[in-house]
Design a protein around this motif. Structure first.
Motif, PDB file in Angstrom:
ATOM      1  N   LEU A 126      16.108 -17.273  13.149  1.00  0.00           N
ATOM      2  CA  LEU A 126      16.159 -16.926  11.717  1.00  0.00           C
ATOM      3  C   LEU A 126      15.098 -15.884  11.358  1.00  0.00           C
ATOM      4  O   LEU A 126      14.788 -15.670  10.203  1.00  0.00           O
ATOM      5  N   ASN A 127      14.518 -15.262  12.413  1.00  0.00           N
ATOM      6  CA  ASN A 127      13.457 -14.247  12.229  1.00  0.00           C
ATOM      7  C   ASN A 127      12.239 -14.804  11.481  1.00  0.00           C
ATOM      8  O   ASN A 127      11.636 -14.112  10.658  1.00  0.00           O
ATOM      9  N   LEU A 128      11.897 -16.030  11.806  1.00  0.00           N
ATOM     10  CA  LEU A 128      10.764 -16.695  11.133  1.00  0.00           C
ATOM     11  C   LEU A 128       9.613 -16.946  12.099  1.00  0.00           C
ATOM     12  O   LEU A 128       8.837 -17.890  11.951  1.00  0.00           O
ATOM     13  N   TYR A 129       9.479 -16.061  13.113  1.00  0.00           N
ATOM     14  CA  TYR A 129       8.444 -16.212  14.123  1.00  0.00           C
ATOM     15  C   TYR A 129       7.046 -16.243  13.475  1.00  0.00           C
ATOM     16  O   TYR A 129       6.189 -17.039  13.865  1.00  0.00           O
ATOM     17  N   LYS A 130       6.862 -15.428  12.442  1.00  0.00           N
ATOM     18  CA  LYS A 130       5.530 -15.389  11.780  1.00  0.00           C
ATOM     19  C   LYS A 130       5.215 -16.721  11.089  1.00  0.00           C
ATOM     20  O   LYS A 130       4.070 -17.142  11.018  1.00  0.00           O
ATOM     21  N   ASP A 131       6.259 -17.397  10.620  1.00  0.00           N
ATOM     22  CA  ASP A 131       6.034 -18.728  10.021  1.00  0.00           C
ATOM     23  C   ASP A 131       5.465 -19.681  11.074  1.00  0.00           C
ATOM     24  O   ASP A 131       4.540 -20.451  10.813  1.00  0.00           O
ATOM     25  N   ILE A 132       6.021 -19.588  12.276  1.00  0.00           N
ATOM     26  CA  ILE A 132       5.585 -20.495  13.348  1.00  0.00           C
ATOM     27  C   ILE A 132       4.115 -20.236  13.681  1.00  0.00           C
ATOM     28  O   ILE A 132       3.298 -21.157  13.732  1.00  0.00           O
TER      29      ILE A 132
END
Ligand code: MLT
Length: 235
Positions: A205-211
């Protein structure tokens, strides 16, 4: 000596008596990380609800409302479950109503506990300090994924078991497993988790920065507890 234990899924919570205990609810990716970030950015209180219907009812009454399902913002809501959405000064002093896939359900299931705390890597040391001073048994409740085990929540649980070594006793295999998992992963959690299910789901979901953000330790010195049905900062 009081004890600390780890419940790896809310579906196993019936095995753990909660009376007299502090329950630390953790949903590293991302509910409890978002809540911690929201409070660190000035939100006054958070009402955690288990269903989309409850959340929509609050929204229709004019509340600031956030809803996530399967990692995405739920239909009918503008706010999802990314911590970066909560770095918004316009939320200062507001009450936020939130529902997520797993984290808010875990909070709802913990209502028999003497005290419910919100745990995240973001406020880990504040939590360890508080727990070391309470002389109460602690249960770390991992939110998991729809009843299944996930690695990130158990990693966090292990960081509490390790951080409270010698202060809170641990005897169960789940607490030993959590501690050993954390000690093996703590110097590179991103790499350790990269093949895990929710890491891959959020990456898709292109949420790598959230991780990356949610795995950051001790960004905030903040303690969050449930008081009279609402989550608030207690120190
Ligand atoms: C959860 O409830 O498991 C998480 O908050 C889901 C997410 O934010 O991706």
């Amino acid at each position: 000596m009081n004890s600390i234990d780890v419940c790896i899924s809310p579906d196993l919570l019936h095995l753990y008596p909660l009376q007299g205990k502090i329950v630390v609810v953790v949903d590293v990716l991302r509910a409890t990380s978002c809540m911690t970030t929201a409070f660190a950015n000035g939100v006054k209180s958070i009402i955690a609800v288990a269903t989309l219907e409850e959340c929509m009812a609050y929204k229709n009454r004019g509340f600031l409302a956030a809803a996530e399902r399967d990692g995405k913002t739920a239909d009918g809501f503008d706010l999802g479950n990314s911590p970066f959405s909560y770095m918004d000064s316009s939320f200062k002093n507001k009450t936020l109503v939130v529902t997520t896939t797993n984290g808010t359900l875990a909070i709802a299931k913990s209502k028999e506990a003497e005290e419910i705390l919100i745990g995240a890597f973001l406020n880990k040391t504040s939590l360890i300090k508080y727990l070391s001073e309470q002389n109460k048994d602690v249960l770390v409740l991992c939110s998991g994924w729809r009843g299944n085990f996930n690695m990130e929540d158990t990693l966090f649980a292990g960081s509490l078991v390790a951080g409270l070594e010698g202060i809170l006793a641990h005897e169960s295999d789940s607490s030993l497993m959590a501690k050993r998992l954390y000690l093996a992963a703590r110097h590179n959690m991103m790499q350790f988790l990269e093949d895990s299910t929710h890491f891959k789901r959020l990456s898709r979901l292109n949420l790598y920065k959230d991780i990356e953000f949610c795995l950051t330790e001790d960004l905030y010195d903040i303690l969050i507890a449930q008081r009279e049905g609402e989550l608030v900062v207690i120190s």
